[in-house]
Write a protein that holds these residues in place. Structure first.
Motif, short mmCIF file in Angstrom:
data_model
loop_
_atom_site.label_atom_id
_atom_site.label_comp_id
_atom_site.label_asym_id
_atom_site.label_seq_id
_atom_site.Cartn_x
_atom_site.Cartn_y
_atom_site.Cartn_z
N GLY A 451 0.92 -1.30 0.01
CA GLY A 451 0.07 0.03 -0.11
C GLY A 451 0.90 1.15 -0.02
O GLY A 451 2.18 1.07 -0.37
N LEU A 452 0.31 2.37 0.28
CA LEU A 452 0.80 3.79 0.11
C LEU A 452 1.15 4.17 1.69
O LEU A 452 0.43 3.80 2.60
N THR A 453 2.22 4.98 1.73
CA THR A 453 2.35 5.38 2.99
C THR A 453 1.42 6.98 3.14
O THR A 453 1.29 7.38 2.24
N PHE A 454 1.72 7.68 4.23
CA PHE A 454 1.07 8.71 4.52
C PHE A 454 1.71 9.81 3.65
O PHE A 454 0.94 10.59 3.07
N GLU A 455 3.02 9.83 3.46
CA GLU A 455 3.66 10.79 2.77
C GLU A 455 3.31 10.71 1.21
O GLU A 455 2.84 11.59 0.40
N GLN A 456 3.33 9.67 0.88
CA GLN A 456 2.77 9.37 -0.83
C GLN A 456 1.20 9.63 -0.86
O GLN A 456 0.99 10.13 -1.95
N THR A 457 0.55 9.40 0.06
CA THR A 457 -0.93 9.69 -0.17
C THR A 457 -1.02 11.23 -0.12
O THR A 457 -1.65 11.79 -0.93
N ILE A 458 -0.18 12.18 0.78
CA ILE A 458 -0.36 13.37 0.73
C ILE A 458 0.08 14.14 -0.85
O ILE A 458 -0.56 14.87 -1.34
N ASP A 459 1.45 13.58 -1.30
CA ASP A 459 1.49 13.89 -2.43
C ASP A 459 0.45 13.53 -3.59
O ASP A 459 0.27 14.33 -4.52
N LEU A 460 0.01 12.30 -3.42
CA LEU A 460 -1.29 11.83 -4.48
C LEU A 460 -2.10 13.07 -4.45
O LEU A 460 -2.88 13.45 -5.54
N TRP A 461 -2.63 13.22 -3.17
CA TRP A 461 -3.92 14.37 -3.19
C TRP A 461 -3.57 15.70 -3.77
O TRP A 461 -4.32 16.36 -4.29
#
Length: 481
Positions: A451-461
């Motif tokens: 899955g994704l990390t928190f940092e990757q999710t921030i970047d995705l958003w």
């Protein structure tokens, strides 16, 4: 703990409410389809509201019949578990007595009520609980002797005190504990209501041990930030999304006989309103909406599907708001929510993740924003027809009845919403295989990187130009974000 080559891995799942079954059964099904896994489910009764029927629930029957998955009640394995429930019942009774005691004034700046016997007992009773759950309860040892799991699975929650003996033993033996969703975070932000707008309430510590999983699976950024304020670190979270709403699982369950409605159709367009508890709604707005629906009930087939928890109360509550000669039908748990979504032509929603079935199944969604004071993520993203008044709902009902309705949102909008809010940043088809990857890593003692990390999710958003609610932006710990 390292997995043995060729050995079948054992996953032990705990369920205690209807929602747990919704969200855990697709994960069990996927692991069994992949092969190499033996899965067991243990039901522990706590706050179930009478909603779990182990012998009758159709999803549990499917797992038993298809894969031979065992489902047992915890007190058949550990009769002493009843003492755990009694201790918690006593604690709840003490809390109730304290809550009902009126304010008596202050002495030297201290609340006088704190000197009353039941307040003193309440304050120190958690020491008894900790002694029992940390040292005396045999639950952990007996469960381990029965299952010897390679992975332990629990649902979301800040504390799992009833399971603490087993969780502590898993930690001691190096067995990973995974915390999987039992619901969805649907609100635009980390609070579900204005009365909660205080991060200190989320972060306030109790006197009993918090659950400390190796990984907590989350569905979107807001759930992650809320969870951090409840005590977990961002590096304990992985973004994998909600297995319950994946295309593969919906294809599986909609093909089952239980997912077919028993209602007879009328030949008119079918509209189902998934209501929520009246106490969480603007009551007058609900009454006005029912009146508007009634005016179109001769041209539309209108069904109210009440909440799965406390359905008898909800049937009575909504039934009393309808006229005696109403043409609107009300159904409860005799009809499955997914079956109703698959059957209908249009979905009305107050506030519930049940709407995600409608998005995945391409059903038009009508969001009754004016019936509550929540802000839902789909409303913020413009997915679903956002309705702000009874005047607007009447106009829309007229279009549906005349066959003139055209959706104001696109398939691209839906897929973007599902990816960011429901699937943890993944495409829907990836979610279940990513769960398998997480379980394989957990059993093998490898880093939990699925899955994704928190940092990757921030970047995705950011890359998707998804606006983050201002109050949440202020709570994030940047240095870089």
């Amino acid at each position: 703990m390292m997995a043995v080559e060729g050995k079948r891995q054992k996953a032990l799942f705990f369920i205690h409410n209807y929602n747990d079954i919704d969200h855990l059964t697709p994960v069990v099904d996927t692991l069994m389809r992949q092969g190499g896994w033996d899965c067991s489910l243990v039901f522990y009764p706590a706050h179930t509201l009478g909603s779990v029927r182990l012998a009758e629930d159709w999803r549990l029957c499917y797992l038993r019949d298809t894969w031979g998955v065992t489902v047992e009640q915890i007190d058949t394995i550990d009769p002493a578990f009843s003492w755990s429930l009694k201790l918690l019942d006593l604690r709840n009774a003490l809390t109730g007595w304290c809550d009902k005691t009126p304010f008596l004034g202050r002495l030297f700046g201290r609340d006088v009520r704190g000197l009353l016997p039941w307040f003193l007992l309440w304050r120190y009773f958690d020491s008894v609980l900790n002694l029992w759950f940390k040292h005396l309860s045999p639950t952990g040892r007996r469960l381990w002797a029965r299952y010897a799991p390679d992975v332990v699975v629990i649902d979301w929650g800040r504390t799992h005190l009833l399971l603490h003996p087993l969780l502590a033993l898993a930690r001691k033996k190096g067995v990973r504990v995974l915390q999987l969703p039992h619901g969805a975070w649907t609100y635009e932000g980390i609070f579900s209501h204005e009365s909660q707008f205080d991060p200190a309430k989320l972060s306030k510590k109790g006197r009993t041990p918090d659950t400390d999983p190796d990984v907590m699976v989350v569905d979107n950024l807001y759930k992650a930030v809320r969870t951090k304020y409840q005590g977990l670190r961002f590096d304990q979270m992985r973004f994998l999304g909600l297995a319950r709403f994946t295309p593969q699982w919906l294809k599986t369950v909609t093909s089952m006989s239980r997912a077919q409605v028993k209602l007879a159709g009328t030949g008119k367009p079918r509209l189902v309103w998934f209501t929520t508890w009246l106490m969480a709604c603007d009551r007058q707005a609900v009454i006005d909406t029912l009146a508007a629906l009634e005016r179109y009930a001769d041209r539309l087939d209108i069904i109210l599907k009440v909440h799965t928890r406390n359905p008898a109360h909800e049937v009575n509550d909504y039934g009393r708001l309808l006229p005696a000669d109403t043409r609107i039908r009300i159904v409860a748990n005799e009809e499955d929510s997914l079956a109703m979504t698959a059957w209908c032509d249009y979905v009305l929603i107050t506030q519930s993740s049940i709407v995600y079935d409608a998005f995945v199944l391409r059903k038009p969604v009508i969001s009754l924003q004016y019936t509550h004071n929540f802000t839902c993520m789909w409303d913020a993203d413009g997915v679903g027809e956002g309705i702000s008044s009874t005047v607007d709902i009447e106009k829309l009902l007229a279009k549906i009845a005349d066959g003139d309705y055209v959706s104001s949102y696109s398939e691209v909008d839906i897929q973007r919403y599902l990816r960011l809010a429901v699937y943890g940043g993944l495409d829907g088809e990836q979610v279940l295989s990513t769960y398998c990857e997480l379980f394989d890593q957990a059993a093998a003692g490898r880093p939990l990187s699925a899955g994704l990390t928190f940092e990757q999710t921030i970047d995705l958003w950011k890359n998707e130009h998804r606006v983050i609610a201002p109050a949440v932006r202020d709570l994030l710990d940047p240095p870089s974000h």
